[in-house]
Design an enzyme around this catalytic site. Structure first.
Site, PDB file in Angstrom:
ATOM      1  N   CYS A   1       0.927  -1.121   0.115  1.00  0.00           N
ATOM      2  CA  CYS A   1       0.075   0.052  -0.041  1.00  0.00           C
ATOM      3  C   CYS A   1       0.857   1.070   0.265  1.00  0.00           C
ATOM      4  CB  CYS A   1      -0.907  -0.069   1.389  1.00  0.00           C
ATOM      5  SG  CYS A   1       0.216  -0.152   2.763  1.00  0.00           S
TER       6      CYS A   1
ATOM      7  N   HIS B   1       4.777  -5.361   8.388  1.00  0.00           N
ATOM      8  CA  HIS B   1       4.664  -7.233   8.898  1.00  0.00           C
ATOM      9  C   HIS B   1       4.948  -8.218   7.701  1.00  0.00           C
ATOM     10  CE1 HIS B   1       1.952  -5.799  12.397  1.00  0.00           C
ATOM     11  NE2 HIS B   1       3.153  -6.073  12.827  1.00  0.00           N
TER      12      HIS B   1
ATOM     13  N   GLU C   1      -0.214  -0.440  15.877  1.00  0.00           N
ATOM     14  CA  GLU C   1      -0.925   0.678  15.728  1.00  0.00           C
ATOM     15  C   GLU C   1      -2.091   0.790  16.649  1.00  0.00           C
ATOM     16  OE1 GLU C   1      -2.803   0.754  11.447  1.00  0.00           O
ATOM     17  OE2 GLU C   1      -4.145   1.766  12.468  1.00  0.00           O
TER      18      GLU C   1
ATOM     19  N   THR D   1      -6.615   1.128  11.158  1.00  0.00           N
ATOM     20  CA  THR D   1      -6.889   1.183   9.730  1.00  0.00           C
ATOM     21  C   THR D   1      -6.992  -0.089   8.955  1.00  0.00           C
ATOM     22  OG1 THR D   1      -4.491   1.330   9.487  1.00  0.00           O
ATOM     23  CG2 THR D   1      -5.721   3.346   9.529  1.00  0.00           C
TER      24      THR D   1
ATOM     25  N   CYS E   1      -8.300   2.760   6.231  1.00  0.00           N
ATOM     26  CA  CYS E   1      -7.692   3.628   5.323  1.00  0.00           C
ATOM     27  C   CYS E   1      -7.919   3.104   3.942  1.00  0.00           C
ATOM     28  CB  CYS E   1      -6.038   3.244   5.452  1.00  0.00           C
ATOM     29  SG  CYS E   1      -5.680   1.757   4.792  1.00  0.00           S
TER      30      CYS E   1
ATOM     31  N   SER F   1      -0.254 -10.001  10.187  1.00  0.00           N
ATOM     32  CA  SER F   1      -0.655  -8.912   9.212  1.00  0.00           C
ATOM     33  C   SER F   1      -2.105  -8.953   9.295  1.00  0.00           C
ATOM     34  CB  SER F   1      -0.185  -9.051   8.019  1.00  0.00           C
ATOM     35  OG  SER F   1      -0.890  -8.199   7.048  1.00  0.00           O
ATOM     36  N   SER F   2      -2.771  -7.710   9.972  1.00  0.00           N
ATOM     37  CA  SER F   2      -4.253  -7.802  10.077  1.00  0.00           C
ATOM     38  C   SER F   2      -4.901  -7.732   8.993  1.00  0.00           C
ATOM     39  CB  SER F   2      -4.424  -6.356  11.082  1.00  0.00           C
ATOM     40  OG  SER F   2      -5.555  -6.088  10.872  1.00  0.00           O
TER      41      SER F   2
HETATM   42  S1  SF4 Z   1      -2.588   3.016   7.278  1.00  0.00           S
HETATM   43 FE1  SF4 Z   1      -3.157   1.588   5.178  1.00  0.00          FE
HETATM   44  S2  SF4 Z   1      -1.952   2.717   3.573  1.00  0.00           S
HETATM   45 FE2  SF4 Z   1      -1.073   3.180   5.534  1.00  0.00          FE
HETATM   46  S3  SF4 Z   1       0.437   1.746   6.171  1.00  0.00           S
HETATM   47 FE3  SF4 Z   1      -1.389   1.009   7.222  1.00  0.00          FE
HETATM   48  S4  SF4 Z   1      -2.429  -0.285   5.676  1.00  0.00           S
HETATM   49 FE4  SF4 Z   1      -1.192   1.033   4.549  1.00  0.00          FE
END
Ligand code: SF4
Length: 408
Positions: free
Chosen positions: A55, A85, A177, A248, A286, A315-316
């Site tokens: 991403c 991740h 996060e 996100t 996101c 990895s979520s």
């Molecule tokens: S918030 Fe979305 S675009 Fe940003 S690192 Fe995480 S998955 Fe990727």
């Protein structure tokens, strides 16, 4: 005064692009993409999700890490946790001389090994307010790769705290996060948060708010959410005004449903007028996560016979992609190409949403006749790893693809 905080890179992006592209590019993935995301190899029709893999946030974090290594030759460079991740990307970081700082079981980092001469890279998911302040005290150079979409959620949560709302965050309390996001409430004295993992857990909160029969008692509530709530959290006081946000990379639909249930519980307890003024929500999934989820939903309208989802088990967003696919077709969530054994024709995969669920090995996992193979990958999986996995599946079918590249 010497600049010690960087969050816009070092202007080396163009210079390093050929190197980064060479390390993560895949010829077979590019070929399928250029042919409209569908291509045939022998009796296998491969369908690639229209959005997959790295991403924008991960792209940027990886770029900054490479730039940092070039900008500070000879310096000790540290990474707070994992840059993203993905074990291969993290392995490349180690090969480039970057050292990892890992938290203990309680999520606490020990920064005593870092000196003021060093450079510290903060990952795409960000770090907690406390860790950020600790690192600032060290006086080292900080390269902040926190994704803009994560910063956007932080702003929301900070505003909730400023206005006296408790931030109820849909996320995993052990995920970097979510921890970093929750810590933003500390920018305002008395700021409060509560992290809910899924709808089941959110319903415990809703039942408590609405005082429904069988709801958890105060003590039971505090015990259940002990590690998932801010210090001094009092459900009788702190659930009176609620703002909803999310990690996100959660399932967008579930996040929305959780927000609606909390709103409903507040209306039930206090009435519509009260809920209107004391409930807030803002979708903070996101756009990259949303696009990847939408792309598999699109593909599942006519599901392929077999779906392979590639990405770290922790990895979520990858776990959620696999979960979506499982509802429609035979789905294999693999961490990387090595999970596919060409000789034995087996696949080792994680069959459940839970990141800690054990892997299982399956034989005879591919259909006998011609079939469709769907492929997608989480936001932290580079294209070369997607290509490696695909090449292995094709080899099991006896298909050798000549792209001028070596299959993994
Ligand atoms: S918030 Fe979305 S675009 Fe940003 S690192 Fe995480 S998955 Fe990727």
């Amino acid at each position: 005064m010497e600049q010690t905080y960087f969050r816009r890179g070092f202007g080396l992006k163009k210079e390093l692009k050929p190197l980064i592209d060479a390390e993560y590019h895949s010829a077979i993935v590019e070929r399928i993409r250029s042919r409209g995301y569908t291509d045939s190899f022998g009796d296998v029709t491969v369908r690639l999700a229209q959005e997959f893999g790295f991403c924008y946030g991960v792209d940027r974090a990886v770029d900054y890490a490479y730039e940092t290594v070039h900008e500070f030759p000879g310096k000790s460079i540290w990474l707070v946790g994992e840059i993203i991740h993905n074990p291969h990307v993290n392995q490349r970081m180690t090969e480039m001389g970057i050292s990892f700082l890992y938290p203990d079981r309680e999520g606490v980092f020990d920064f005593s090994v870092v000196s003021s001469d060093d450079v510290v890279i903060m990952p795409a998911f960000g770090v907690t307010l406390h860790d950020f302040e600790e690192l600032r005290k060290v006086g080292c150079v900080l390269v902040d790769t926190t994704c803009g979409s994560v910063l956007h959620v932080w702003k929301r949560v900070e505003n909730y705290a400023r206005d006296g709302f408790t931030a109820v965050i849909h996320g995993k309390y052990t995920h970097e996060e979510s921890r970093a996001t929750a810590s933003q409430v500390n920018k305002h004295e008395g700021g409060k948060y509560l992290i809910v993992r899924d709808m089941e857990e959110a319903m415990l909160v809703c039942d408590y708010i609405a005082r429904r029969p069988g709801h958890l008692g105060r003590q039971g509530f505090l015990e259940h959410f002990r590690a998932k709530a801010s210090e001094g959290f009092d459900p009788d006081v702190d659930l009176a005004r609620v703002g909803v946000a999310n990690q996100t990379t959660m399932l967008a639909k579930e996040s929305m449903a959780i927000g609606m249930k909390i709103h409903e519980a507040m209306r039930e307890r206090h009435g519509d007028d009260y809920a209107k003024d004391n409930y807030r929500s803002f979708g903070t999934i996101c756009s990259a996560t949303q696009e990847r989820q939408d792309a598999v939903a699109d593909m599942m309208r006519e599901p392929p016979s077999v779906m392979v989802v590639i990405g770290g088990y922790n990895s979520s967003n990858t776990n959620h992609l696999a979960h979506l696919c499982r509802q429609h077709t035979r789905t294999f969530h693999i961490e990387d190409a090595a999970c596919i054994d060409v000789e034995a024709a087996t696949i080792r995969h994680k069959p459940e949403l839970n990141p800690d669920a054990p892997e299982i090995v399956e034989e005879a996992w591919l259909p006998d006749g011609p079939f469709e193979l769907g492929i997608t990958a989480g936001a932290s999986t580079p294209n070369n790893k997607i290509g490696d996995a695909l090449m292995r599946v094709l080899r099991i079918r006896g298909v050798e693809v000549d792209l001028g590249v070596t299959a993994g």
